[in-house]
Motif scaffolding. Structure first.
Motif, PDB file in Angstrom:
ATOM      1  N   ARG B   6      -2.869 -24.784  19.603  1.00  0.00           N
ATOM      2  CA  ARG B   6      -2.351 -23.619  20.325  1.00  0.00           C
ATOM      3  C   ARG B   6      -1.421 -24.079  21.442  1.00  0.00           C
ATOM      4  O   ARG B   6      -0.396 -23.459  21.690  1.00  0.00           O
ATOM      5  CB  ARG B   6      -3.500 -22.789  20.907  1.00  0.00           C
ATOM      6  CG  ARG B   6      -4.427 -22.281  19.821  1.00  0.00           C
ATOM      7  CD  ARG B   6      -5.361 -21.234  20.355  1.00  0.00           C
ATOM      8  NE  ARG B   6      -4.646 -20.014  20.679  1.00  0.00           N
ATOM      9  CZ  ARG B   6      -5.194 -18.992  21.297  1.00  0.00           C
ATOM     10  NH1 ARG B   6      -6.463 -19.046  21.693  1.00  0.00           N
ATOM     11  NH2 ARG B   6      -4.501 -17.909  21.542  1.00  0.00           N
ATOM     12  N   ARG B  13       7.156 -22.664  21.345  1.00  0.00           N
ATOM     13  CA  ARG B  13       7.678 -21.344  21.733  1.00  0.00           C
ATOM     14  C   ARG B  13       8.567 -21.446  22.955  1.00  0.00           C
ATOM     15  O   ARG B  13       9.661 -20.907  22.994  1.00  0.00           O
ATOM     16  CB  ARG B  13       6.520 -20.414  22.108  1.00  0.00           C
ATOM     17  CG  ARG B  13       5.973 -19.644  20.959  1.00  0.00           C
ATOM     18  CD  ARG B  13       5.040 -18.596  21.554  1.00  0.00           C
ATOM     19  NE  ARG B  13       4.493 -17.776  20.506  1.00  0.00           N
ATOM     20  CZ  ARG B  13       3.823 -16.668  20.728  1.00  0.00           C
ATOM     21  NH1 ARG B  13       3.604 -16.257  21.961  1.00  0.00           N
ATOM     22  NH2 ARG B  13       3.355 -15.972  19.737  1.00  0.00           N
ATOM     23  N   ARG B  20      11.809 -15.078  19.748  1.00  0.00           N
ATOM     24  CA  ARG B  20      11.781 -13.620  19.941  1.00  0.00           C
ATOM     25  C   ARG B  20      13.174 -13.027  20.112  1.00  0.00           C
ATOM     26  O   ARG B  20      13.329 -11.969  20.705  1.00  0.00           O
ATOM     27  CB  ARG B  20      10.892 -13.241  21.137  1.00  0.00           C
ATOM     28  CG  ARG B  20       9.458 -13.593  20.888  1.00  0.00           C
ATOM     29  CD  ARG B  20       8.516 -13.013  21.881  1.00  0.00           C
ATOM     30  NE  ARG B  20       7.159 -13.351  21.459  1.00  0.00           N
ATOM     31  CZ  ARG B  20       6.476 -12.673  20.572  1.00  0.00           C
ATOM     32  NH1 ARG B  20       6.964 -11.599  20.042  1.00  0.00           N
ATOM     33  NH2 ARG B  20       5.271 -13.058  20.216  1.00  0.00           N
ATOM     34  N   ALA B  28      10.478 -11.015  13.468  1.00  0.00           N
ATOM     35  CA  ALA B  28       9.300 -11.517  14.165  1.00  0.00           C
ATOM     36  C   ALA B  28       9.170 -12.987  13.834  1.00  0.00           C
ATOM     37  O   ALA B  28       9.316 -13.385  12.684  1.00  0.00           O
ATOM     38  CB  ALA B  28       8.047 -10.756  13.723  1.00  0.00           C
ATOM     39  N   GLY B  31       3.934 -16.604  16.031  1.00  0.00           N
ATOM     40  CA  GLY B  31       2.923 -15.780  16.674  1.00  0.00           C
ATOM     41  C   GLY B  31       2.405 -14.654  15.812  1.00  0.00           C
ATOM     42  O   GLY B  31       1.709 -13.784  16.295  1.00  0.00           O
ATOM     43  N   ASP B  32       2.706 -14.656  14.518  1.00  0.00           N
ATOM     44  CA  ASP B  32       2.070 -13.699  13.612  1.00  0.00           C
ATOM     45  C   ASP B  32       1.692 -14.451  12.337  1.00  0.00           C
ATOM     46  O   ASP B  32       1.911 -15.647  12.239  1.00  0.00           O
ATOM     47  CB  ASP B  32       2.985 -12.498  13.342  1.00  0.00           C
ATOM     48  CG  ASP B  32       2.170 -11.209  13.251  1.00  0.00           C
ATOM     49  OD1 ASP B  32       1.249 -11.150  12.417  1.00  0.00           O
ATOM     50  OD2 ASP B  32       2.443 -10.289  14.032  1.00  0.00           O
ATOM     51  N   CYS B  34       2.946 -14.160   9.410  1.00  0.00           N
ATOM     52  CA  CYS B  34       4.186 -14.559   8.752  1.00  0.00           C
ATOM     53  C   CYS B  34       5.341 -14.324   9.706  1.00  0.00           C
ATOM     54  O   CYS B  34       5.242 -13.503  10.613  1.00  0.00           O
ATOM     55  CB  CYS B  34       4.454 -13.690   7.517  1.00  0.00           C
ATOM     56  SG  CYS B  34       3.211 -13.784   6.227  1.00  0.00           S
ATOM     57  N   ALA B  35       6.448 -15.010   9.476  1.00  0.00           N
ATOM     58  CA  ALA B  35       7.705 -14.611  10.098  1.00  0.00           C
ATOM     59  C   ALA B  35       8.289 -13.482   9.259  1.00  0.00           C
ATOM     60  O   ALA B  35       8.082 -13.432   8.047  1.00  0.00           O
ATOM     61  CB  ALA B  35       8.676 -15.776  10.130  1.00  0.00           C
ATOM     62  N   PHE B  91      11.481 -23.451   9.372  1.00  0.00           N
ATOM     63  CA  PHE B  91      10.033 -23.440   9.539  1.00  0.00           C
ATOM     64  C   PHE B  91       9.556 -24.881   9.544  1.00  0.00           C
ATOM     65  O   PHE B  91       9.983 -25.671   8.718  1.00  0.00           O
ATOM     66  CB  PHE B  91       9.362 -22.666   8.402  1.00  0.00           C
ATOM     67  CG  PHE B  91       9.758 -21.227   8.396  1.00  0.00           C
ATOM     68  CD1 PHE B  91       8.968 -20.277   9.001  1.00  0.00           C
ATOM     69  CD2 PHE B  91      10.962 -20.827   7.825  1.00  0.00           C
ATOM     70  CE1 PHE B  91       9.343 -18.951   9.036  1.00  0.00           C
ATOM     71  CE2 PHE B  91      11.355 -19.499   7.856  1.00  0.00           C
ATOM     72  CZ  PHE B  91      10.546 -18.555   8.460  1.00  0.00           C
ATOM     73  N   SER B  93       6.198 -27.306   9.462  1.00  0.00           N
ATOM     74  CA  SER B  93       4.773 -27.629   9.377  1.00  0.00           C
ATOM     75  C   SER B  93       4.620 -29.044   9.884  1.00  0.00           C
ATOM     76  O   SER B  93       5.244 -29.966   9.358  1.00  0.00           O
ATOM     77  CB  SER B  93       4.270 -27.534   7.940  1.00  0.00           C
ATOM     78  OG  SER B  93       4.220 -26.199   7.531  1.00  0.00           O
ATOM     79  N   LEU B  94       3.781 -29.213  10.897  1.00  0.00           N
ATOM     80  CA  LEU B  94       3.744 -30.478  11.620  1.00  0.00           C
ATOM     81  C   LEU B  94       2.301 -30.933  11.810  1.00  0.00           C
ATOM     82  O   LEU B  94       1.481 -30.201  12.361  1.00  0.00           O
ATOM     83  CB  LEU B  94       4.410 -30.246  12.984  1.00  0.00           C
ATOM     84  CG  LEU B  94       4.603 -31.443  13.887  1.00  0.00           C
ATOM     85  CD1 LEU B  94       5.476 -32.493  13.219  1.00  0.00           C
ATOM     86  CD2 LEU B  94       5.237 -31.000  15.205  1.00  0.00           C
ATOM     87  N   GLY B 126       5.872 -21.824  11.379  1.00  0.00           N
ATOM     88  CA  GLY B 126       5.382 -23.077  10.834  1.00  0.00           C
ATOM     89  C   GLY B 126       3.885 -23.166  10.949  1.00  0.00           C
ATOM     90  O   GLY B 126       3.187 -22.163  11.084  1.00  0.00           O
ATOM     91  N   ASP B 127       3.384 -24.370  10.900  1.00  0.00           N
ATOM     92  CA  ASP B 127       1.947 -24.592  10.952  1.00  0.00           C
ATOM     93  C   ASP B 127       1.734 -25.919  11.666  1.00  0.00           C
ATOM     94  O   ASP B 127       2.602 -26.786  11.647  1.00  0.00           O
ATOM     95  CB  ASP B 127       1.388 -24.660   9.523  1.00  0.00           C
ATOM     96  CG  ASP B 127      -0.134 -24.681   9.494  1.00  0.00           C
ATOM     97  OD1 ASP B 127      -0.757 -24.119  10.425  1.00  0.00           O
ATOM     98  OD2 ASP B 127      -0.702 -25.253   8.546  1.00  0.00           O
TER      99      ASP B 127
END
Lengths: 324, 324
Positions: B6, B13, B20, B28, B31-32, B34-35, B91, B93-94, B126-127
């Motif tokens: 987090r 962010r 945003r 979007a 923070g959700d 999906c984008a 996107f 993923s890390l 991403g993740d």
């Protein structure tokens, strides 16, 4: 691209029944620099990515290969469900250790392809590499939703009811068993929500179409964390009734999981949503029970209320994966 | 989601200036579940994914963190360029090892974000996960192209000329130096095409708009492999003139790289394309030289023709990364 990767791509191509399907959303798939998707006018595109790492999200001695593939893609499909969307295409970035048996790869790919096709998504591309350590998979799922209609995490308001689909804690109950140092592998049929979870795609779409959900998320990290995400993004607090939480039944003979797992266990891939007080939420949709577990409050705290009316703060507890 | 993740997401962010951003293609973002991307009517969506693994694609003792982030995202941007498309969203993923210094992460993210924004793409999601071994990054780039206009690998026909942008072998020349067991790190300024390559996004778009390219790919795996991809997908053969291949100049004082690197070295991220014989191809577009290196032939063989006219078969040689 080294030759083993080209062989893997050929294999994925030949295993994917939907390869080079034309007329659908995927115009060009595996075999070019990019996949080409045809976007429908009036639709927004949803994108989600999820890493699945050996030793973190699964273990080869605990999880059958097909379960690993199934769970990988379910994570992404469930994110699409949580927006009220329809899955369209799946992309798989896959790094494999050189000594991985071909049988394992075939089982893994079967899990990915069967589950993708069950929800109408085409495996449309990806990347392959040789992994220095363990199986590494990143799954990207693209979905579609009518323009401006995606159900976000930001829509919860004070007074909304909080609802959850199905039951919670069933997936984490398997992890507790697996961690317990047991000799025999678990029987996947006794813990289906862990080994072969199903994303609530149709249910999510119905909630969106009937405008029942004001905010929605899937329970991938556990109720306490996922509810905190909705509250953070919506700028609200919540009260959850401990006795109302639907706890999963697992094992044989089956037993109900502990409240702790229902509160903090992740990877159930149920839908957690809020609804305005004037919305009548059915007790079941598509055969899946829906339970009211609390309501949204002003402020920023999330409180857990037990049977005697005692309130305590419910802090988000990170759901730990499999690493020892 | 464990708390370190987090914290990382908050950091990403706050680092992302375009977070945003509203009114653009990304409705979007982070923070959700999906984008949400708004697809323009009349446009196809391009999707590409690329794994970047520590020890395979980079080494922390060889590559500055910012170069690693820059190269990660350039791989995807270059795939979009090779379709003649415009990048829209990135996107990431890390997965990071627990002991990775924050400074490294900041440099890496700076590389990703600066390079994405330079080409008009927003970091949209991403993740994150904790990696058991080394830095693992999967980059997904989404792009847009007018409907049905993407330049595919399948369009080459016998008689087409074969062209390449810029120069080849410059990136691989750095790898040769790095592998040589040198004590001091390489100076990135002497090998810019390796440490900070630029994707040919604008050039690819011009080739598509002017309908100059019949088939196109980027040189990520090396000329011999990438030309084989075009020939495989188009069902044709080719003749390449060894003397015509534009070889990169590297080092200080600068010298030209060997033909072998020009033929087989990867990660230059130039564009390799074919054009019908009646198309006049400019010697430069946007300041980048374009060189004719051969022509497409019937059959399936790729032949290399040297200065004396001797022909030998040019077999695709997999470009090896950094693993020892």
């Amino acid at each position: 691209m080294p030759l083993p990767e080209r062989a893997l791509i050929s294999r994925i191509r030949s295993m994917s029944a939907s390869e080079r399907r034309t007329g659908g959303a995927v115009v060009a798939g595996i075999g070019d620099d990019c996949a080409v998707l045809r976007a429908n006018a009036g639709r927004d595109v949803l994108v989600t990515t999820d890493f699945t790492l050996e030793g973190v999200h699964f273990r080869r001695d605990w999880h059958p290969a097909e379960s690993v593939g199934h769970r990988c893609v379910t994570r992404g499909l469930s994110d699409i469900a949580a927006m009220g969307g329809q899955p369209v295409a799946v992309f798989l970035s896959l790094a494999l250790p050189g000594d991985l048996p071909q049988r394992w790869v075939d089982g893994f790919m079967r899990g990915i392809l069967n589950q993708s096709e069950r929800y109408g998504a085409t495996l449309a591309g990806g990347d392959t590499a040789e992994s220095p350590n363990g199986v590494l998979a990143d799954i990207v799922v693209l979905g579609a939703v009518p323009r401006g209609q995606a159900v976000l995490r930001t829509g919860a308001r004070s007074g909304d009811g909080i609802y959850v689909t199905g039951a919670l804690g069933g997936s984490a109950a398997a992890v507790v068993q697996l961690r317990d140092g047991r000799k025999k592998p678990l029987d996947p049929r006794q813990y289906p929500r862990h080994f072969f979870p199903e994303p609530r795609v149709k249910l999510g779409r119905i909630l969106r179409e009937k405008k029942l959900a004001s905010a929605m998320i899937d329970t991938s990290d556990g109720l306490s964390v996922d509810l905190a995400h909705i509250c953070d993004e919506s700028g609200v607090g919540a009260e959850v009734e401990a006795d109302a939480i639907p706890l999963a039944r697992v094992g044989r003979p089956s037993h109900q999981v502990d409240l702790k797992l229902g509160l903090h266990g992740g990877e159930d891939y149920e839908l957690l949503f809020t609804a305005r007080p004037n919305r009548r939420i059915p007790a079941r949709i598509e055969g899946v029970p829906i339970t009211r577990i609390g309501c949204i409050k002003r402020g920023r705290k999330i409180l857990l209320v037990n049977g005697e009316g005692t309130r305590q703060e419910l802090l988000p507890q990170g759901w730990e994966h499999f690493r020892k």
